[in-house]
Design a protein around this motif. Structure first.
Motif, PDB file in Angstrom:
ATOM      1  N   PRO A   1      -5.091  -2.935   3.835  1.00 42.23           N
ATOM      2  CA  PRO A   1      -4.616  -3.914   4.710  1.00 42.23           C
ATOM      3  C   PRO A   1      -3.423  -3.590   5.756  1.00 42.23           C
ATOM      4  O   PRO A   1      -3.271  -4.139   6.643  1.00 42.23           O
ATOM      5  CB  PRO A   1      -4.059  -5.091   3.836  1.00 42.23           C
ATOM      6  N   ASP A   2      -2.874  -2.415   5.289  1.00 45.98           N
ATOM      7  CA  ASP A   2      -1.754  -1.906   6.017  1.00 45.98           C
ATOM      8  C   ASP A   2      -2.010  -0.677   6.720  1.00 45.98           C
ATOM      9  O   ASP A   2      -1.345   0.148   7.287  1.00 45.98           O
ATOM     10  CB  ASP A   2      -0.699  -1.462   4.904  1.00 45.98           C
ATOM     11  N   GLY A   3      -3.319   0.034   6.682  1.00 43.48           N
ATOM     12  CA  GLY A   3      -3.717   0.966   7.771  1.00 43.48           C
ATOM     13  C   GLY A   3      -4.657   1.625   6.958  1.00 43.48           C
ATOM     14  O   GLY A   3      -5.397   1.783   5.807  1.00 43.48           O
ATOM     15  N   VAL A   4      -5.169   2.763   7.684  1.00 42.81           N
ATOM     16  CA  VAL A   4      -6.411   3.883   7.237  1.00 42.81           C
ATOM     17  C   VAL A   4      -5.657   5.078   6.820  1.00 42.81           C
ATOM     18  O   VAL A   4      -4.515   5.833   7.600  1.00 42.81           O
ATOM     19  CB  VAL A   4      -7.348   4.191   8.423  1.00 42.81           C
ATOM     20  N   ILE A   5      -6.057   5.431   5.710  1.00 48.42           N
ATOM     21  CA  ILE A   5      -5.706   6.726   5.004  1.00 48.42           C
ATOM     22  C   ILE A   5      -6.977   7.804   4.730  1.00 48.42           C
ATOM     23  O   ILE A   5      -8.018   7.075   4.507  1.00 48.42           O
ATOM     24  CB  ILE A   5      -5.210   6.613   3.691  1.00 48.42           C
ATOM     25  N   VAL A   6      -6.948   8.919   5.448  1.00 47.33           N
ATOM     26  CA  VAL A   6      -8.121   9.845   5.128  1.00 47.33           C
ATOM     27  C   VAL A   6      -7.472  11.188   4.255  1.00 47.33           C
ATOM     28  O   VAL A   6      -6.521  11.543   4.741  1.00 47.33           O
ATOM     29  CB  VAL A   6      -8.840  10.302   6.457  1.00 47.33           C
ATOM     30  N   PHE A   7      -8.665  11.371   3.306  1.00 45.88           N
ATOM     31  CA  PHE A   7      -8.191  12.443   2.536  1.00 45.88           C
ATOM     32  C   PHE A   7      -9.311  13.395   2.951  1.00 45.88           C
ATOM     33  O   PHE A   7     -10.468  13.323   2.658  1.00 45.88           O
ATOM     34  CB  PHE A   7      -8.234  12.274   0.994  1.00 45.88           C
ATOM     35  N   SER A   8      -8.965  14.866   3.366  1.00 40.55           N
ATOM     36  CA  SER A   8      -9.839  15.897   3.799  1.00 40.55           C
ATOM     37  C   SER A   8     -10.705  16.438   2.715  1.00 40.55           C
ATOM     38  O   SER A   8     -11.956  17.001   2.953  1.00 40.55           O
ATOM     39  CB  SER A   8      -9.128  16.779   4.591  1.00 40.55           C
TER      40      SER A   8
ATOM     41  N   THR B   1       1.020  -1.235  -0.336  1.00 44.39           N
ATOM     42  CA  THR B   1       0.121   0.257  -0.019  1.00 44.39           C
ATOM     43  C   THR B   1       0.879   1.311   0.165  1.00 44.39           C
ATOM     44  O   THR B   1       1.847   1.259   0.780  1.00 44.39           O
ATOM     45  CB  THR B   1      -0.898  -0.016   1.356  1.00 44.39           C
ATOM     46  N   ARG B   2       0.554   2.276  -0.787  1.00 45.62           N
ATOM     47  CA  ARG B   2       1.344   3.261  -0.897  1.00 45.62           C
ATOM     48  C   ARG B   2       0.518   4.557  -1.526  1.00 45.62           C
ATOM     49  O   ARG B   2      -0.170   4.452  -2.077  1.00 45.62           O
ATOM     50  CB  ARG B   2       2.682   3.265  -1.881  1.00 45.62           C
ATOM     51  N   ILE B   3       0.840   5.779  -1.109  1.00 48.97           N
ATOM     52  CA  ILE B   3       0.121   6.907  -1.635  1.00 48.97           C
ATOM     53  C   ILE B   3       1.500   7.670  -2.383  1.00 48.97           C
ATOM     54  O   ILE B   3       2.318   7.754  -1.959  1.00 48.97           O
ATOM     55  CB  ILE B   3      -0.094   7.799  -0.260  1.00 48.97           C
ATOM     56  N   VAL B   4       0.769   8.362  -3.300  1.00 52.86           N
ATOM     57  CA  VAL B   4       1.566   9.136  -4.220  1.00 52.86           C
ATOM     58  C   VAL B   4       0.919  10.407  -4.274  1.00 52.86           C
ATOM     59  O   VAL B   4      -0.333  10.660  -4.907  1.00 52.86           O
ATOM     60  CB  VAL B   4       1.961   8.587  -5.761  1.00 52.86           C
ATOM     61  N   PHE B   5       1.505  11.642  -3.987  1.00 53.77           N
ATOM     62  CA  PHE B   5       1.015  12.947  -3.962  1.00 53.77           C
ATOM     63  C   PHE B   5       1.337  13.539  -5.301  1.00 53.77           C
ATOM     64  O   PHE B   5       2.475  14.039  -5.735  1.00 53.77           O
ATOM     65  CB  PHE B   5       1.547  13.828  -2.884  1.00 53.77           C
ATOM     66  N   LEU B   6       0.269  13.293  -6.155  1.00 52.43           N
ATOM     67  CA  LEU B   6       0.427  13.755  -7.654  1.00 52.43           C
ATOM     68  C   LEU B   6       0.640  15.295  -7.947  1.00 52.43           C
ATOM     69  O   LEU B   6       1.416  15.693  -8.757  1.00 52.43           O
ATOM     70  CB  LEU B   6      -0.912  13.095  -8.588  1.00 52.43           C
ATOM     71  N   GLY B   7      -0.282  15.862  -7.283  1.00 55.23           N
ATOM     72  CA  GLY B   7      -0.390  17.442  -7.344  1.00 55.23           C
ATOM     73  C   GLY B   7      -0.706  18.011  -6.130  1.00 55.23           C
ATOM     74  O   GLY B   7      -1.603  17.490  -5.398  1.00 55.23           O
ATOM     75  N   THR B   8       0.116  19.061  -5.777  1.00 47.85           N
ATOM     76  CA  THR B   8      -0.132  19.089  -4.233  1.00 47.85           C
ATOM     77  C   THR B   8      -0.569  20.995  -4.203  1.00 47.85           C
ATOM     78  O   THR B   8      -0.885  21.376  -3.197  1.00 47.85           O
ATOM     79  CB  THR B   8       1.247  19.348  -3.520  1.00 47.85           C
ATOM     80  N   LYS B   9      -0.777  21.590  -5.238  1.00 46.47           N
ATOM     81  CA  LYS B   9      -1.054  23.190  -5.236  1.00 46.47           C
ATOM     82  C   LYS B   9      -2.561  23.208  -5.205  1.00 46.47           C
ATOM     83  O   LYS B   9      -3.098  22.652  -6.284  1.00 46.47           O
ATOM     84  CB  LYS B   9      -0.299  23.615  -6.481  1.00 46.47           C
ATOM     85  N   GLY B  10      -3.095  23.818  -4.457  1.00 47.20           N
ATOM     86  CA  GLY B  10      -4.505  24.276  -4.305  1.00 47.20           C
ATOM     87  C   GLY B  10      -4.886  25.407  -5.533  1.00 47.20           C
ATOM     88  O   GLY B  10      -4.038  26.203  -5.902  1.00 47.20           O
ATOM     89  N   GLY B  11      -6.203  25.123  -5.944  1.00 49.15           N
ATOM     90  CA  GLY B  11      -6.454  26.275  -6.910  1.00 49.15           C
ATOM     91  C   GLY B  11      -6.378  25.830  -8.343  1.00 49.15           C
ATOM     92  O   GLY B  11      -5.688  25.014  -8.782  1.00 49.15           O
ATOM     93  N   PRO B  12      -7.053  26.542  -9.237  1.00 49.47           N
ATOM     94  CA  PRO B  12      -6.954  26.417 -10.575  1.00 49.47           C
ATOM     95  C   PRO B  12      -5.997  26.713 -11.453  1.00 49.47           C
ATOM     96  O   PRO B  12      -5.808  26.362 -12.586  1.00 49.47           O
ATOM     97  CB  PRO B  12      -8.532  26.969 -11.230  1.00 49.47           C
ATOM     98  N   ARG B  13      -5.408  27.537 -10.811  1.00 48.33           N
ATOM     99  CA  ARG B  13      -4.064  28.264 -11.680  1.00 48.33           C
ATOM    100  C   ARG B  13      -2.938  27.269 -12.089  1.00 48.33           C
ATOM    101  O   ARG B  13      -2.756  26.500 -11.177  1.00 48.33           O
ATOM    102  CB  ARG B  13      -3.361  29.367 -11.027  1.00 48.33           C
ATOM    103  N   VAL B  14      -2.578  27.443 -13.462  1.00 53.07           N
ATOM    104  CA  VAL B  14      -1.660  26.390 -13.828  1.00 53.07           C
ATOM    105  C   VAL B  14      -0.509  26.950 -13.886  1.00 53.07           C
ATOM    106  O   VAL B  14      -0.186  28.344 -14.482  1.00 53.07           O
ATOM    107  CB  VAL B  14      -2.038  25.791 -15.009  1.00 53.07           C
ATOM    108  N   GLY B  15       0.820  26.573 -13.475  1.00 48.39           N
ATOM    109  CA  GLY B  15       2.092  27.268 -13.410  1.00 48.39           C
ATOM    110  C   GLY B  15       3.052  26.219 -13.847  1.00 48.39           C
ATOM    111  O   GLY B  15       3.036  25.126 -14.153  1.00 48.39           O
ATOM    112  N   VAL B  16       4.227  26.679 -13.566  1.00 47.43           N
ATOM    113  CA  VAL B  16       5.501  25.991 -13.717  1.00 47.43           C
ATOM    114  C   VAL B  16       6.075  25.079 -12.542  1.00 47.43           C
ATOM    115  O   VAL B  16       6.801  24.137 -12.674  1.00 47.43           O
ATOM    116  CB  VAL B  16       6.715  26.741 -14.517  1.00 47.43           C
ATOM    117  N   GLY B  17       5.387  25.639 -11.497  1.00 48.70           N
ATOM    118  CA  GLY B  17       5.819  24.476 -10.032  1.00 48.70           C
ATOM    119  C   GLY B  17       4.778  23.338 -10.034  1.00 48.70           C
ATOM    120  O   GLY B  17       4.730  22.379 -10.826  1.00 48.70           O
ATOM    121  N   ALA B  18       4.469  23.330  -8.734  1.00 53.41           N
ATOM    122  CA  ALA B  18       3.365  22.295  -8.507  1.00 53.41           C
ATOM    123  C   ALA B  18       2.506  22.062  -9.118  1.00 53.41           C
ATOM    124  O   ALA B  18       1.656  22.864  -9.791  1.00 53.41           O
ATOM    125  CB  ALA B  18       3.347  22.225  -6.942  1.00 53.41           C
ATOM    126  N   ALA B  19       1.829  20.678  -9.349  1.00 49.43           N
ATOM    127  CA  ALA B  19       0.877  20.306 -10.124  1.00 49.43           C
ATOM    128  C   ALA B  19      -0.500  20.655  -9.488  1.00 49.43           C
ATOM    129  O   ALA B  19      -0.670  20.765  -8.040  1.00 49.43           O
ATOM    130  CB  ALA B  19       0.985  19.029 -10.775  1.00 49.43           C
TER     131      ALA B  19
END
Length: 314
Positions: free
Chosen positions: A196-203, A32-50
């Motif tokens: 099977p490996d734990g509980v994950i919550v996304f707010s 079990t693994r989590i991948v943080f694909l895009g971490t920037k909030g909001g609709p603006r698209v830029g050259v940094g975080a997705a």
């Protein structure tokens, strides 16, 4: 020359449970693994975080949570074949969470998808799916005829979520939805993954909500959005609709101090900060994101970065 993945490995490799995709290729993948694909909030698209998107993989089955712009490319960058996606969950109908919903499925189909993807989201997802096929009818039917591809339309099975409760149950995973306020949106859901490996919550995006602490009680990982007030103040000074925007952001999101209160009340083992508001202020440091959280929460805190991975158990 050190590439981006190598830099990410250097930055988070010492964290034990964290690694970059390149590292996982050299060692057995966790169950079990989590991948943080895009971490920037909001609709603006830029050259940094997705833009916002997350991935949970359990026994090689990918679950995509939210589909901000760039989610398809981020999945490929994370080493996840698009046709392997089995489930998509949309938290709410803001564009930074659903804009690439249909396109993710289409890109998987273009890459060879021939098996169903089931999608879940607030009321309107079924209608959105029908509209997507109407919008792309000419292209889809041309490619079916001209390229011999299977008809993709029966393969995207959408279901509206109307109430709290279990929305998906597989052999390995149970996913439960819980409504949380994101004014003016009320059809907005946090998701809990029991694996099977734990509980994950996304707010999801959310205003300060003590009920979310109850929903996440004892979770191994809580991935929570966060707002840093000084950066919001800087943002509104250079925005034409600054006063209106600030009211929306303050009413609809959770400050870093309040995120700490939620995590402490929930008693979670690991708190991951993501969906940063704002997510593109170069003056904000990791210490800024965590400082006020620590006034209430004494557990492990992680500031998410694009393509960072967290293995369970933590």
């Amino acid at each position: 020359m050190i590439d981006r993945r190598s830099l990410l490995t250097l930055a988070v490799g010492a964290a034990g449970a964290f690694a970059a995709p390149g590292v996982l290729a050299q060692s057995p993948k966790p169950r079990t693994r989590i991948v943080f694909l895009g971490t920037k909030g909001g609709p603006r698209v830029g050259v940094g975080a997705a833009n916002p998107a997350n991935l949970v993989v359990v026994n090689n089955t990918p679950f995509v949570i939210d589909c901000g712009m760039g989610v398809s490319r981020q999945l490929v960058s994370a080493g996840v074949p698009l046709p392997s996606v089995k489930y998509i969950l949309i938290s709410h109908h803001h564009s930074d969470h659903n804009l690439e919903y249909g396109n993710l499925f289409y890109n998987a189909w273009a890459a060879g998808l021939s098996t169903p993807i089931r999608s879940f989201g607030p009321k309107g997802l079924e209608a959105m799916t029908r509209s997507f096929w109407e919008l792309n009818k000419f292209d889809v039917e041309t490619r079916i005829e001209d390229e011999g591809r299977p008809d993709p339309r029966p393969l995207l099975i959408a279901k509206d979520i109307n109430d709290d409760g279990v929305v998906l149950k597989t052999e390995d995973v149970t996913v439960t939805a819980s409504r949380t306020p994101h004014p003016p949106i009320t059809d907005n859901f946090a998701y809990k993954f029991e694996t099977p490996d734990g509980v994950i919550v996304f707010s999801s995006d959310t205003a300060y909500n003590p009920k979310l602490a109850e929903f996440a009680k004892g979770a191994d990982v809580l991935v929570h959005e966060c707002l840093y007030v000084p950066a919001v103040d800087r943002l509104v000074l250079k925005t034409k609709n600054g006063a209106t925007l600030k009211k929306h952001l303050m009413d609809s999101h959770t400050s870093t101090a309040d995120v700490g209160r939620i995590a402490a009340a929930a008693g979670v083992k690991t708190l991951v900060l993501s969906h940063f508001v704002p997510g593109d202020d170069p003056e904000v440091t990791d210490d800024d994101w965590t400082r006020d959280v620590k006034t209430s929460y004494s557990g492990r805190i992680v500031v998410a970065k694009d393509l960072m991975e967290l293995k369970l158990p933590v």
